[in-house]
Design a protein around this motif. Structure first.
Motif, PDB file in Angstrom:
ATOM      1  N   ARG A   1      -1.863  -1.200   3.454  1.00  0.00           N
ATOM      2  CA  ARG A   1      -0.542  -1.540   2.921  1.00  0.00           C
ATOM      3  C   ARG A   1      -0.084  -0.483   1.931  1.00  0.00           C
ATOM      4  NH1 ARG A   1      -0.465  -5.409  -0.687  1.00  0.00           N
ATOM      5  NH2 ARG A   1       1.716  -5.905  -0.393  1.00  0.00           N
ATOM      6  N   ASP A   2      -1.001  -0.066   1.052  1.00  0.00           N
ATOM      7  CA  ASP A   2      -0.649   0.917   0.031  1.00  0.00           C
ATOM      8  C   ASP A   2      -0.169   2.224   0.650  1.00  0.00           C
ATOM      9  OD1 ASP A   2      -1.324  -0.848  -1.974  1.00  0.00           O
ATOM     10  OD2 ASP A   2      -3.358  -0.056  -2.212  1.00  0.00           O
TER      11      ASP A   2
ATOM     12  N   MET B   1       6.727   4.978   2.755  1.00  0.00           N
ATOM     13  CA  MET B   1       8.123   4.517   2.675  1.00  0.00           C
ATOM     14  C   MET B   1       8.797   5.102   1.437  1.00  0.00           C
ATOM     15  SD  MET B   1       8.202   0.574   4.016  1.00  0.00           S
ATOM     16  CE  MET B   1       6.821  -0.046   3.089  1.00  0.00           C
ATOM     17  N   ARG B   2       8.078   5.109   0.330  1.00  0.00           N
ATOM     18  CA  ARG B   2       8.616   5.649  -0.921  1.00  0.00           C
ATOM     19  C   ARG B   2       8.916   7.142  -0.787  1.00  0.00           C
ATOM     20  NH1 ARG B   2       4.458   4.644  -3.918  1.00  0.00           N
ATOM     21  NH2 ARG B   2       4.841   2.425  -3.853  1.00  0.00           N
TER      22      ARG B   2
ATOM     23  N   VAL C   1       5.298  -5.445   6.209  1.00  0.00           N
ATOM     24  CA  VAL C   1       4.383  -4.343   5.870  1.00  0.00           C
ATOM     25  C   VAL C   1       2.941  -4.762   6.152  1.00  0.00           C
ATOM     26  CG1 VAL C   1       3.569  -2.837   4.014  1.00  0.00           C
ATOM     27  CG2 VAL C   1       5.988  -3.399   4.187  1.00  0.00           C
ATOM     28  N   ASP C   2       2.596  -6.005   5.850  1.00  0.00           N
ATOM     29  CA  ASP C   2       1.239  -6.486   6.132  1.00  0.00           C
ATOM     30  C   ASP C   2       0.937  -6.469   7.626  1.00  0.00           C
ATOM     31  OD1 ASP C   2       0.566  -6.931   3.471  1.00  0.00           O
ATOM     32  OD2 ASP C   2       1.250  -9.014   3.509  1.00  0.00           O
TER      33      ASP C   2
ATOM     34  N   ARG D   1      10.986  -5.737   3.199  1.00  0.00           N
ATOM     35  CA  ARG D   1      11.025  -4.467   3.928  1.00  0.00           C
ATOM     36  C   ARG D   1      10.416  -4.718   5.293  1.00  0.00           C
ATOM     37  NH1 ARG D   1       9.502   0.068  -0.540  1.00  0.00           N
ATOM     38  NH2 ARG D   1      10.813  -0.828  -2.150  1.00  0.00           N
TER      39      ARG D   1
ATOM     40  N   TYR E   1       3.373   1.660   2.007  1.00  0.00           N
ATOM     41  CA  TYR E   1       4.350   1.642   0.919  1.00  0.00           C
ATOM     42  C   TYR E   1       4.571   3.042   0.343  1.00  0.00           C
ATOM     43  CZ  TYR E   1       4.930  -3.416   0.543  1.00  0.00           C
ATOM     44  OH  TYR E   1       5.264  -4.720   0.781  1.00  0.00           O
ATOM     45  N   ASP E   2       3.493   3.829   0.191  1.00  0.00           N
ATOM     46  CA  ASP E   2       3.620   5.215  -0.294  1.00  0.00           C
ATOM     47  C   ASP E   2       4.470   6.048   0.651  1.00  0.00           C
ATOM     48  OD1 ASP E   2       2.095   4.695  -2.535  1.00  0.00           O
ATOM     49  OD2 ASP E   2       0.240   5.535  -1.694  1.00  0.00           O
TER      50      ASP E   2
ATOM     51  N   LYS F   1      15.736  -2.905   5.029  1.00  0.00           N
ATOM     52  CA  LYS F   1      15.619  -3.844   3.925  1.00  0.00           C
ATOM     53  C   LYS F   1      16.491  -5.053   4.230  1.00  0.00           C
ATOM     54  CE  LYS F   1      14.566  -4.145  -0.702  1.00  0.00           C
ATOM     55  NZ  LYS F   1      14.378  -3.508  -1.937  1.00  0.00           N
TER      56      LYS F   1
ATOM     57  N   TYR G   1      12.374   2.192   7.158  1.00  0.00           N
ATOM     58  CA  TYR G   1      12.285   0.737   7.174  1.00  0.00           C
ATOM     59  C   TYR G   1      13.674   0.149   7.020  1.00  0.00           C
ATOM     60  CZ  TYR G   1      12.639   1.267   2.112  1.00  0.00           C
ATOM     61  OH  TYR G   1      13.057   1.599   0.856  1.00  0.00           O
TER      62      TYR G   1
END
Length: 97
Positions: free
Chosen positions: A61-62, A68-69, A50-51, A82, A65-66, A77, A75
């Motif tokens: 990054r945030d 992906m959520r 992710v980075d 991830r 991640y948002d 796993k 992504y």
């Protein structure tokens, strides 16, 4: 109480400083350098953390991640990690491949 002089430690040259030269790390979007496997780095990699994906895209990054959520960014796993593949990034960004 008297102060003792500090000991100087000799630095052994590492791989980046052999023969007095230093190497500059490649910029995130630079695809001209090659890694040990002979693939373009980072452009030729199959998946990114992710980075790394954040650095490549210029997104935070945030935000990644948002997304992906929310299910907007696919992504893979692997264990607890991830990984975002090139295809996932292209699809998310709307880039035809």
């Amino acid at each position: 109480m008297t102060a003792r002089p500090r000991r100087q430690h000799e630095r052994k040259p590492g791989p980046a400083t052999l023969s007095g030269r230093t190497t500059d790390p490649a910029s995130p979007g630079d695809t001209t350098t090659t890694d040990r496997a002979g693939q373009d780095s980072p452009g030729g990699r199959l998946a990114y953390s992710v980075d790394e994906a954040a650095r490549l895209t210029g997104l935070s990054r945030d935000l990644l991640y948002d997304e992906m959520r929310r299910g907007n960014l696919a992504y893979v796993k692997v264990g607890r990690r991830r990984l975002i593949t090139r295809q996932h990034l292209n699809q998310f960004l709307g880039i035809a491949s």
